[in-house]
Design a protein around this motif. Structure first.
Motif, short mmCIF file in Angstrom:
data_model
loop_
_atom_site.label_atom_id
_atom_site.label_comp_id
_atom_site.label_asym_id
_atom_site.label_seq_id
_atom_site.Cartn_x
_atom_site.Cartn_y
_atom_site.Cartn_z
N LEU A 1 66.04 53.00 71.30
CA LEU A 1 67.48 53.24 71.36
C LEU A 1 68.15 52.83 70.04
N THR A 2 67.75 51.69 69.49
CA THR A 2 68.31 51.24 68.22
C THR A 2 68.02 52.25 67.11
N HIS A 3 66.78 52.70 67.03
CA HIS A 3 66.42 53.68 65.99
C HIS A 3 67.14 55.01 66.21
N THR A 4 67.32 55.41 67.45
CA THR A 4 68.01 56.68 67.74
C THR A 4 69.46 56.61 67.27
N ILE A 5 70.16 55.53 67.63
CA ILE A 5 71.55 55.38 67.20
C ILE A 5 71.62 55.34 65.68
N GLY A 6 70.71 54.61 65.04
CA GLY A 6 70.69 54.55 63.58
C GLY A 6 70.48 55.92 62.95
N ARG A 7 69.58 56.72 63.54
CA ARG A 7 69.33 58.08 63.01
C ARG A 7 70.54 58.98 63.22
N ILE A 8 71.22 58.83 64.35
CA ILE A 8 72.43 59.63 64.60
C ILE A 8 73.49 59.27 63.56
N LEU A 9 73.68 57.97 63.32
CA LEU A 9 74.65 57.53 62.32
C LEU A 9 74.29 58.04 60.93
N GLU B 1 81.03 47.87 60.06
CA GLU B 1 80.04 47.38 59.10
C GLU B 1 78.69 47.16 59.79
N SER B 2 78.72 46.71 61.05
CA SER B 2 77.47 46.56 61.82
C SER B 2 76.80 47.91 62.01
N LEU B 3 77.60 48.95 62.26
CA LEU B 3 77.03 50.30 62.40
C LEU B 3 76.40 50.77 61.09
N VAL B 4 77.07 50.51 59.98
CA VAL B 4 76.53 50.89 58.67
C VAL B 4 75.22 50.15 58.43
N GLN B 5 75.18 48.86 58.76
CA GLN B 5 73.95 48.08 58.59
C GLN B 5 72.85 48.59 59.50
N LEU B 6 73.20 48.97 60.73
CA LEU B 6 72.21 49.55 61.65
C LEU B 6 71.62 50.82 61.06
N LYS B 7 72.49 51.69 60.58
CA LYS B 7 72.02 52.94 59.96
C LYS B 7 71.10 52.66 58.79
N GLU B 8 71.54 51.77 57.90
CA GLU B 8 70.74 51.47 56.71
C GLU B 8 69.40 50.83 57.08
N GLY B 9 69.40 49.98 58.08
CA GLY B 9 68.15 49.34 58.50
C GLY B 9 67.16 50.29 59.12
N THR B 10 67.65 51.24 59.92
CA THR B 10 66.72 52.13 60.61
C THR B 10 66.20 53.24 59.70
N VAL B 11 67.01 53.73 58.77
CA VAL B 11 66.51 54.81 57.92
C VAL B 11 65.54 54.32 56.86
N LYS B 12 65.43 53.00 56.70
CA LYS B 12 64.40 52.46 55.80
C LYS B 12 63.02 52.70 56.39
N ASP B 13 62.95 52.76 57.72
CA ASP B 13 61.67 53.05 58.38
C ASP B 13 61.43 54.56 58.33
N SER B 14 60.19 54.96 58.30
CA SER B 14 59.86 56.38 58.20
C SER B 14 60.22 57.12 59.49
N PHE B 15 60.42 58.42 59.35
CA PHE B 15 60.67 59.24 60.53
C PHE B 15 59.42 59.27 61.41
#
Length: 193
Positions: free
Chosen positions: A109-117, A133-147
């Motif tokens: 769920l965390t990765h999905t929301i990050g990918r949507i953002l 800012e938490s949403l921006v950090q979530l996005k940045e953290g999840t897109v560092k991981d590969s698809f």
């Protein structure tokens, strides 16, 4: 494309750290799939590895310098328990089903929301709230991981598909509540005219 060239192109060089029973089980499966395996462990498993056709490394540095495509960490529960205090981890006792449900909820769920953002291309703005800012950090953290990691969560965690469905249903409920509220407000405004 022939079957042999297809299997050669998907052959991976897989390193395994910790060669206990679980790693041995995985290794036998991966050997059958045609992968090249290398292993290291605190215990000496050199003879077993030789019997299985696996390169065994006694030295961790040499193992890490080997040309592995993937490294699997298969350390024993006891090793994890020994290190948990120093690493800030805690072990939770649960069934496989509980683990998979929690992994689907927390990781997928965390990765999905990050990918949507990420698809929405959100980024910090001058009017950031702490929540944004938490949403921006979530996005940045999840897109560092590969698809591949993200899709692996979806494919391998059996409750991930249900979490995706729950997310879709919840989004539609929130959207409908907003539309209903907007309609009520418009009706009030129209009746005051």
């Amino acid at each position: 494309m022939s079957t042999s060239s297809s299997s050669q192109s998907s052959t991976l060089k897989i390193g395994i750290i910790g060669f206990g029973p679980f790693a041995q089980f995985l290794a036998k499966t991966m050997i059958k799939q045609g992968h090249i395996l290398r292993a290291t462990s605190r215990s000496d498993h050199s003879q077993l590895c030789q019997d299985l056709g696996i390169s065994y490394f006694r030295d961790m540095v040499t193992f890490l310098e080997a040309d592995n495509d993937i490294i699997l960490f298969c350390t024993s529960i006891l090793s994890l328990l020994e290190d948990k205090e120093t690493k800030g981890c805690r072990m939770l006792e649960m069934s496989c089903e509980e683990h998979d449900r929690m992994a689907a909820r927390s990781q997928f769920l965390t990765h999905t929301i990050g990918r949507i953002l990420s698809e929405m291309e959100i980024k910090s703005i001058p009017m950031n709230t702490k929540g944004f800012e938490s949403l921006v950090q979530l996005k940045e953290g999840t897109v560092k991981d590969s698809f591949d990691l993200f899709s692996g969560l979806f494919i391998c965690i059996r409750f991930a598909k249900q979490e995706l469905k729950n997310l879709e249903i919840s989004f539609e409920k929130v959207k409908q509540k907003l539309l209903d509220k907007m309609n009520v407000m418009q009706n009030v405004n129209d009746s005051n005219l």
